[in-house]
Design an enzyme around this catalytic site. Sequence first.
Site, short mmCIF file in Angstrom:
data_model
loop_
_atom_site.label_atom_id
_atom_site.label_comp_id
_atom_site.label_asym_id
_atom_site.label_seq_id
_atom_site.Cartn_x
_atom_site.Cartn_y
_atom_site.Cartn_z
N ASP A 1 -14.81 6.25 2.48
CA ASP A 1 -13.78 7.14 1.92
C ASP A 1 -14.39 8.40 1.34
O ASP A 1 -15.62 8.51 1.18
CB ASP A 1 -12.96 6.39 0.83
CG ASP A 1 -13.84 5.54 -0.08
OD1 ASP A 1 -15.05 5.85 -0.24
OD2 ASP A 1 -13.34 4.55 -0.63
N ASP B 1 -8.82 -3.67 -9.67
CA ASP B 1 -7.48 -4.05 -9.20
C ASP B 1 -7.53 -4.72 -7.82
O ASP B 1 -6.49 -4.89 -7.18
CB ASP B 1 -6.56 -2.82 -9.17
CG ASP B 1 -7.08 -1.71 -8.25
OD1 ASP B 1 -8.09 -1.94 -7.54
OD2 ASP B 1 -6.48 -0.62 -8.23
N HIS C 1 -8.98 -3.59 -5.06
CA HIS C 1 -8.98 -2.72 -3.87
C HIS C 1 -10.31 -2.78 -3.13
O HIS C 1 -11.35 -3.04 -3.72
CB HIS C 1 -8.62 -1.27 -4.24
CG HIS C 1 -9.64 -0.52 -5.05
ND1 HIS C 1 -9.30 0.35 -6.05
CD2 HIS C 1 -11.00 -0.50 -5.01
CE1 HIS C 1 -10.38 0.88 -6.56
NE2 HIS C 1 -11.44 0.38 -5.96
N GLU D 1 -5.41 0.81 -2.47
CA GLU D 1 -4.90 0.36 -3.76
C GLU D 1 -3.82 -0.71 -3.57
O GLU D 1 -3.31 -0.89 -2.45
CB GLU D 1 -4.31 1.57 -4.51
CG GLU D 1 -5.31 2.70 -4.76
CD GLU D 1 -6.31 2.38 -5.88
OE1 GLU D 1 -6.68 1.21 -6.06
OE2 GLU D 1 -6.72 3.32 -6.58
P1 PGA Z 1 -17.86 0.41 -8.45
O1 PGA Z 1 -16.59 0.69 -7.53
O2 PGA Z 1 -18.92 -0.09 -7.54
O3 PGA Z 1 -18.20 1.75 -9.03
O4 PGA Z 1 -17.45 -0.60 -9.46
C1 PGA Z 1 -16.18 -0.27 -6.64
C2 PGA Z 1 -14.89 0.13 -5.97
O5 PGA Z 1 -14.03 0.74 -6.62
O6 PGA Z 1 -14.73 -0.19 -4.78
#
Ligand code: PGA
Length: 251
Positions: free
Chosen positions: A67, A136, A138, A143
């Site tokens: 992304d 959450d 995702h 999301e």
């Molecule tokens: P993080 O993000 O590794 O910074 O916790 C993970 C994500 O949101 O996929």
Amino acid sequence: MRILIESDAAAAAKCCAELISDLVREKPDAVLGLATGGTPVQCYHQLIRMHQEEGLSFRQIRSFNLDEYVGIAPDDENSYRHFMNQQLFQHIDIDIANTSVPNGMTDDLQAAGLEYEAQIADAGGIDLQLLGIGRDGHIAFNEPGSSLASRTRVKTLTDETLRDNARFFASVQEVPTTALTMGVGTILDARHCVLLATGAGKADAIRDAIEGPITSQVTASALQLHPKATFVLDADAAGLLKRRSYYDRAR
Ligand code: PGA
């Protein structure tokens, strides 16, 4: 699903890097799906170490990132392109021309999504997709409520994700509110999905993804449908799993 639980974040990162390096050694022209965020950094350190100390070569590797923020230029230090260059690409022998990150700077984001899907297909599909997980649940920026059949497209980030990602920006107001992201369907097309999660902050999401129902409210739960999904966890992220002893025995 394979559930690999390591004692701490460093051991989980090493385990994850070994899954990637095993593939790179076996298939030097493999197509890797890569992730950004705090979690993969230690895994990338391990890959860099393997390159420097063990001669692990990425010369023929093709990569696609999950992304990119909409409206953030590739040379902006908050872009995921910049992150990948800094955290991995400039330290290994990958050809930067063979690395792709979605283009969040175009006027036609829908076309950019379709183009990204076409590039992945032209490369023969993704052999191994590295994933993180949001609190959450995702994967990429899919999301809660994202279609489990979704493809690369624009998604609006939730308040929770904006707050979580604010640590990389001067303030939460500066976090872009939309991103161009691979869809859940895009991710499920990868031949192997490897999700790395560390820390107690991820324990709820990991429990829901592995032991909860398959639901668009926790898009990581779609990995239950994948024929080859591996979760690499540290003990804290695995802390709420009910069947921990079974996973350890099945390793
Ligand atoms: P993080 O993000 O590794 O910074 O916790 C993970 C994500 O949101 O996929």
